[in-house]
Design a protein around this motif. Structure first.
Motif, PDB file in Angstrom:
ATOM      1  N   SER A 198     -36.092  -3.635  -1.480  1.00 50.54           N
ATOM      2  CA  SER A 198     -36.865  -4.857  -1.653  1.00 50.54           C
ATOM      3  C   SER A 198     -38.337  -4.620  -1.282  1.00 50.54           C
ATOM      4  CB  SER A 198     -36.278  -5.981  -0.799  1.00 50.54           C
ATOM      5  OG  SER A 198     -36.814  -7.235  -1.157  1.00 50.54           O
TER       6      SER A 198
ATOM      7  N   GLN B 204     -41.623  -4.785  -3.744  1.00 54.04           N
ATOM      8  CA  GLN B 204     -42.833  -5.558  -3.448  1.00 54.04           C
ATOM      9  C   GLN B 204     -44.074  -4.684  -3.536  1.00 54.04           C
ATOM     10  OE1 GLN B 204     -42.970  -8.901  -3.067  1.00 54.04           O
ATOM     11  NE2 GLN B 204     -45.197  -8.612  -3.102  1.00 54.04           N
TER      12      GLN B 204
ATOM     13  N   ILE C 245     -44.840  -4.215  -7.176  1.00 51.65           N
ATOM     14  CA  ILE C 245     -45.433  -5.429  -7.752  1.00 51.65           C
ATOM     15  C   ILE C 245     -46.933  -5.483  -7.436  1.00 51.65           C
ATOM     16  CG2 ILE C 245     -45.507  -7.951  -7.564  1.00 51.65           C
ATOM     17  CD1 ILE C 245     -42.437  -7.839  -7.123  1.00 51.65           C
TER      18      ILE C 245
ATOM     19  N   THR D  37     -33.091  -9.690  -2.944  1.00 45.91           N
ATOM     20  CA  THR D  37     -34.195  -8.734  -2.940  1.00 45.91           C
ATOM     21  C   THR D  37     -35.255  -9.197  -3.944  1.00 45.91           C
ATOM     22  OG1 THR D  37     -33.392  -7.311  -4.749  1.00 45.91           O
ATOM     23  CG2 THR D  37     -32.563  -6.841  -2.520  1.00 45.91           C
ATOM     24  N   THR D  38     -36.355  -8.473  -3.988  1.00 53.09           N
ATOM     25  CA  THR D  38     -37.396  -8.740  -4.974  1.00 53.09           C
ATOM     26  C   THR D  38     -37.295  -7.768  -6.156  1.00 53.09           C
ATOM     27  OG1 THR D  38     -38.926  -7.298  -3.745  1.00 53.09           O
ATOM     28  CG2 THR D  38     -39.014  -9.664  -3.274  1.00 53.09           C
ATOM     29  N   TRP D  39     -36.137  -7.104  -6.289  1.00 49.38           N
ATOM     30  CA  TRP D  39     -36.011  -6.113  -7.361  1.00 49.38           C
ATOM     31  C   TRP D  39     -36.105  -6.755  -8.745  1.00 49.38           C
ATOM     32  CZ3 TRP D  39     -36.930  -1.259  -6.778  1.00 49.38           C
ATOM     33  CH2 TRP D  39     -36.698  -0.396  -7.855  1.00 49.38           C
ATOM     34  N   ASP D  40     -35.466  -7.898  -8.934  1.00 49.35           N
ATOM     35  CA  ASP D  40     -35.542  -8.564 -10.238  1.00 49.35           C
ATOM     36  C   ASP D  40     -36.968  -9.032 -10.533  1.00 49.35           C
ATOM     37  OD1 ASP D  40     -34.980 -10.265  -8.045  1.00 49.35           O
ATOM     38  OD2 ASP D  40     -34.445 -11.901  -9.383  1.00 49.35           O
ATOM     39  N   GLU D  41     -37.691  -9.448  -9.486  1.00 46.34           N
ATOM     40  CA  GLU D  41     -39.090  -9.826  -9.688  1.00 46.34           C
ATOM     41  C   GLU D  41     -39.924  -8.622 -10.122  1.00 46.34           C
ATOM     42  OE1 GLU D  41     -37.529 -12.964  -6.849  1.00 46.34           O
ATOM     43  OE2 GLU D  41     -37.266 -10.819  -7.169  1.00 46.34           O
ATOM     44  N   PHE D  42     -39.648  -7.461  -9.532  1.00 46.06           N
ATOM     45  CA  PHE D  42     -40.371  -6.256  -9.948  1.00 46.06           C
ATOM     46  C   PHE D  42     -40.094  -5.927 -11.411  1.00 46.06           C
ATOM     47  CE2 PHE D  42     -39.273  -1.704 -10.682  1.00 46.06           C
ATOM     48  CZ  PHE D  42     -40.544  -1.287 -11.066  1.00 46.06           C
TER      49      PHE D  42
END
Length: 287
Positions: free
Chosen positions: A166, A170, A173, A276-281
């Motif tokens: 995660s 970030q 990103i 996590t922020t993996w999908d956002e990445f």
């Protein structure tokens, strides 16, 4: 003291044949986290495909599907592409170790006669030792004929690996505006899995992707986060092996890294995506 556990009736097996340790072997077609509907040829994809009912076990249903009255010590995937972060994270604490392949294994499955013979000769093996035995014997027996991967993972280490990934996401990103082309190049070069009609170009070896990002993106924050991912993966692995040119950059665990235009909305429901922020990445990628 290691009776076989039937995936459909694991509660019955544990009750009727109590033991100190349990291994649940899942032998069927697999496609990582993907659902049957996401495949080009759904007849042969989706884990545990039922030809009569036209159904399969979804990744999100796996913890309930393998639940029994006692803890499963080893969940072994004799299935394609199941040794990936998203699957392991979904399993969570429903098992102690997860053993399987990043790649598609040979159709005949594990060389059961090899590691089961060793277990019979030494029935006092610990679950960790037996998990390593499955990995090492599989590579030894099949590696000269097939391109194969195999690893054993401590699921108790998943929270630390999830946190590292995660933070890595970030950092990526934040680096995206300046280094989008570098990130896309690393994604394209990283070890991928599948073959023929079932090429899963978006299933990347986790460590190889992190290392290629580190080499491609001249950002100290990204490079430090990539190192932390590799360190967390190393701590989680019990054993890892691979053989063959097409899987030469494998390190034991894969991860979903598609182009943003190929992102599957079914990913949103996974525990890994939710925590996590993996999908956002993935969706922040511009190249």
């Amino acid at each position: 003291s290691w009776p076989g556990v039937d995936g459909k009736r694991n509660g019955w097996a544990m009750t009727e044949y109590p033991a100190d340790n349990y291994v649940l072997d899942m032998w069927n077609h697999g496609a990582g986290f993907r659902s049957r509907a996401a495949e080009r040829n759904p007849i042969t994809r989706g884990f545990s495909f039922d030809d009569t009912q036209n159904t399969h076990i979804k990744t999100t249903a796996l913890p309930d599907a393998i639940q029994g009255p006692d803890l499963i010590d080893i969940l072994a995937w004799d299935s394609s592409l199941m040794q990936m972060m998203e699957v392991a994270d979904q399993i969570g604490d429903a098992a102690t170790f997860m053993v399987g392949s990043e790649e598609s294994p040979p159709g005949d499955g594990y060389p059961y006669q090899s590691f089961l013979s060793d277990l019979v000769a030494n029935p006092s093996l610990t679950p960790e030792a037996f998990a390593s035995l499955i990995v090492n014997n599989t590579i030894r027996e099949l590696g000269g004929t097939f391109d194969v991967t195999q690893s054993a993972l401590r699921l108790s280490h998943l929270p630390a690996l999830r946190q590292a990934l995660s933070a890595f996401a970030q950092a990526l990103i934040e680096a995206m505006p300046q280094f989008a082309l570098n990130i896309a190049a690393a994604r394209g070069d990283a070890q991928r899995y599948g073959h023929g009609a079932y090429t899963f170009r978006d299933y990347k070896d986790l460590q190889d992707f992190a290392e290629k990002i580190k080499a491609a993106v001249p950002s100290s924050a990204v490079q430090s986060a990539a190192d932390a991912v590799v360190q967390a993966l190393t701590a989680a692995l019990v054993a890892e092996g691979h053989a063959g040119f097409t899987v030469r950059n494998s390190h034991g665990l894969s991860l979903y890294v598609p182009q943003p235009s190929d992102y599957l909305s079914s990913y949103d429901s996974l525990h890994f995506a939710l925590n996590t922020t993996w999908d956002e990445f993935i969706q922040a990628q511009t190249k």
